[in-house]
Design an enzyme around this catalytic site. Structure first.
Site, short mmCIF file in Angstrom:
data_model
loop_
_atom_site.label_atom_id
_atom_site.label_comp_id
_atom_site.label_asym_id
_atom_site.label_seq_id
_atom_site.Cartn_x
_atom_site.Cartn_y
_atom_site.Cartn_z
N PRO A 317 0.72 -1.00 -0.18
CA PRO A 317 0.19 0.17 0.13
C PRO A 317 1.15 1.41 0.20
O PRO A 317 0.99 1.82 0.85
CB PRO A 317 -1.03 -0.18 1.35
N CYS A 318 1.03 1.49 -1.35
CA CYS A 318 1.89 3.20 -1.60
C CYS A 318 1.00 3.76 -1.18
O CYS A 318 1.57 5.01 -0.66
CB CYS A 318 3.33 2.69 -2.71
#
Length: 361
Positions: A317-318
């Site tokens: 989850p950047c």
């Protein structure tokens, strides 16, 4: 080289100042518009978080950006070249045309001479450049209805399979000596915020990206190169698994992704990606916070680069990384998607039904 030791901040300062010293030596790619420009472009300057910088035209086009019509970065290096300028004019007039060697000859040019001239000027042949323009046009048509990409990948094309064919071309036909080797399988997955491309083998997920991400063509080529294999359209059991987990995620189920992931990237990048996966849904971190947690407090720029190198959107989850001031920073899938995902996860953790989250802008 002049650009060897320049940082992105240096580039952005030069862009704001319209510094002619970098003209032709570097280019700015604007993620909010999908175009790339010279540093002296008269257009209004984009926000810092929407800028990506490359030192060659080939890199800009391989990342999926198309040339600006105001500063015309393709024509500038070719001024005075009787071979390059007419072909660039023809491409600009009809970027969707499927140019062939016979078309070059029909215009009165020797195909071999044209190939050498374009390779020398741009790092790619004219036919390669034309293919990149067609791919960019396909993505632009997909996004033509506004900021929210329609989930149906066929919408807005001359033929129902137009976009699929354009992206499929990126995967390439595997060479004959790969015939008996395992191939990676690519499939399109629909989501509430636009179609995604999932590339899997029989054991792991290798890539998960939004289909209109500008860097997708370059990522697919790197994936082929790193794995020394081909990519064909198709599904594996891993495809089914990530599709089911994405469906649960978008339905508002907070369960963690358990799909097996391929082992790629440098040791440091993998360390950063592991730290990203440790950020709980509904929470965010700044680059500096991540660097400090990794005992590398001065490496926040390296953390940002590793964040940008992530090929597994949502699963790693950047989008949960924001600026130190609390503002949203760049996101390969588009800032509107980053906003949507963060709001979706906030509602998810608050127990608000996903149906209301789908109305997010």
């Amino acid at each position: 080289m002049l650009t060897e030791h320049l940082t992105d901040d240096d580039y952005y300062h030069a862009l704001v100042e319209r510094d002619a010293a970098l003209d032709g030596l570097a280019f700015v790619c604007v993620t909010s518009t999908g175009i790339f420009c010279r540093f002296t472009c008269p257009a209004r300057k984009p926000k810092r978080e929407n800028c990506r910088f490359h030192t060659t035209i080939a890199e800009c086009m391989e990342a999926g950006f198309r040339p600006c019509k105001r500063c015309r970065p393709l024509l500038r290096p070719g001024e005075g070249d009787p071979v390059i300028a007419p072909l660039l004019e023809a491409l600009e007039a009809d970027p969707a045309r499927r140019f062939r060697q016979s078309d070059i000859a029909a215009m009165g040019f020797d195909p071999s001479t044209v190939r050498r001239a374009f390779k020398r000027r741009f790092g790619m042949s004219f036919l390669e450049m034309a293919r990149q323009r067609r791919m960019g046009a396909a993505v632009q048509r997909l996004a033509g209805g506004g900021p929210v990409i329609e989930a149906q990948i066929d919408a807005g094309f001359e033929s129902g399979s137009g976009f699929r064919s354009a992206v499929t071309q990126l995967f390439g036909a595997p060479p004959r000596h790969w015939k008996d080797m395992p191939l990676l399988k690519a499939s399109f997955l629909d989501t509430p915020i636009g179609p995604m491309v999932a590339i899997c083998c029989d054991h792991a997920l290798h890539l998960l990206e939004f289909a209109d991400r500008p860097a997708l063509p370059a990522e697919i080529r790197a994936l082929r190169r790193d794995n020394k294999t081909g990519i064909v359209t198709g599904r594996t059991a891993v495809t089914d698994r990530i599709e089911a987990e994405l469906t649960g995620y978008f339905a508002g189920k907070p369960a963690a992704f358990t799909v097996p992931l391929s082992r790629h990237g440098t040791p440091f990048e993998r360390q950063v990606w592991q730290a990203l996966r440790a950020i709980p849904p509904g929470e965010t971190r700044a680059y500096l916070m991540l660097a400090t947690a990794l005992d590398r407090p001065t490496a926040f720029r390296a953390v940002a680069r590793a964040n940008g190198a992530n090929r597994l959107a949502i699963v790693i989850p950047c989008h949960r990384v924001i600026g130190s001031d609390g503002g949203l920073t760049g996101y390969g899938g588009g800032l509107w998607r980053k906003r949507w995902l963060l709001e979706h996860e906030r509602r998810m953790t608050a127990g608000i039904p996903a149906s209301t989250a789908e109305a997010c802008p």
